[in-house]
Design an enzyme around this catalytic site. Structure first.
Site, mmCIF file in Angstrom:
data_model
loop_
_atom_site.group_PDB
_atom_site.id
_atom_site.type_symbol
_atom_site.label_atom_id
_atom_site.label_comp_id
_atom_site.label_asym_id
_atom_site.label_seq_id
_atom_site.Cartn_x
_atom_site.Cartn_y
_atom_site.Cartn_z
ATOM 1 N N ASP A 188 0.808 -1.221 0.000
ATOM 2 C CA ASP A 188 0.000 0.000 0.000
ATOM 3 C C ASP A 188 0.839 1.268 0.000
ATOM 4 O O ASP A 188 1.920 1.303 0.585
ATOM 5 C CB ASP A 188 -0.877 0.030 1.254
ATOM 6 C CG ASP A 188 -2.234 -0.555 0.983
ATOM 7 O OD1 ASP A 188 -2.885 -0.062 0.053
ATOM 8 O OD2 ASP A 188 -2.615 -1.501 1.682
ATOM 9 N N ASN A 207 -9.277 -4.690 -7.901
ATOM 10 C CA ASN A 207 -8.488 -3.611 -8.530
ATOM 11 C C ASN A 207 -8.867 -3.302 -9.985
ATOM 12 O O ASN A 207 -8.471 -2.278 -10.526
ATOM 13 C CB ASN A 207 -6.985 -3.928 -8.474
ATOM 14 C CG ASN A 207 -6.357 -3.645 -7.123
ATOM 15 O OD1 ASN A 207 -5.339 -4.239 -6.772
ATOM 16 N ND2 ASN A 207 -6.945 -2.750 -6.349
#
Ligand code: FPP
Length: 215
Positions: free
Chosen positions: A2, A50
């Site tokens: 992340d 995603n």
């Protein structure tokens, strides 16, 4: 991994630059982990969720996966074997384009002889999708009244040979668990850091590894 987007934003760069820096850092993290005798490193490269990101960002992330799977010389130099977990290419819902399928298959073949660390890349991966599939496959091999066992679920995961996870790393100040290896992380330690993924360096790796033997 992340924080690629936040890393770029802080520098006034487009998000794609953050992903590029993230891929470069992953190559470095692989090298350092191999040098620390880590047996298994599993990274969340692209999730089943995603695909809804802006098409240009998805395209860029896919090109970085092609680049990572193409780092065969470095992987071989570090005795690293690559494998992949994610929705099988021929399964409903899988969107993995042909060029990524090819890159994955080729990288697995080109590093199959290595005996050191196993780098598992999760691509088009989601833990819930993995567990649903494992439950369905377990049930399909059953008589109607038989109960499904935990061993059966484990044996139908994407990569049944993956050992239980010792440490989960969460970068970029994320303090929640995501849709990642939910079955495999039971009992794992969790290393939280404010560092964004492109800044996750050797000192961070060593701090996370210390947790393995901590009480
Ligand atoms: C999270 O950053 C990262 C991703 C969505 C995955 C892409 C990862 C890379 C390109 C690193 C290299 C890895 C491989 C396997 C090629 P984010 O976009 O969520 O950042 P943010 O949380 O700051 O918005």
């Amino acid at each position: 991994m992340d924080g690629n987007g936040r890393w770029a934003k802080r520098r006034g760069l487009p998000r794609t630059e953050g992903h590029t820096a993230g891929e470069e850092n992953l190559a470095e993290v692989v090298r350092v982990c191999a040098s620390r005798n880590v047996g298994w490193l599993t990274v969340f490269g692209f999730s089943t969720e995603n695909w809804v990101r802006p098409p240009a960002e998805v395209k860029h992330i896919l090109s970085l996966h092609k680049q990572l799977f193409g780092r065969v010389e470095e992987l071989n130099a570090n005795n690293v074997r690559i494998q992949w977990i994610g929705r099988p290419f021929d399964e409903p819902g899988s969107k993995t384009p042909g060029f990524i399928q090819k890159a994955i298959v080729q990288a697995i073949e080109d590093t199959a002889h290595n005996t050191g660390m196993v780098l598992t890349v999760a691509f088009d991966y989601g833990s819930r999708a993995e567990l649903l599939r494992a439950a369905q496959l377990s049930l399909a091999s059953h008589q109607i009244d038989q109960a499904v066992s935990t061993q059966e679920i484990s044996s139908h995961l994407y990569a049944p040979s993956l050992p239980p996870v010792d440490v989960v790393v969460r970068t970029s100040g994320e303090s929640r668990i995501s849709n990642f290896m939910l079955w495999q992380i039971q009992g794992a330690k969790v290393y939280f850091t404010e560092r964004t993924w492109p800044d996750f360096d050797v000192n961070e790796i060593d701090r996370a590894l210390k947790l393995v033997h901590a009480r």
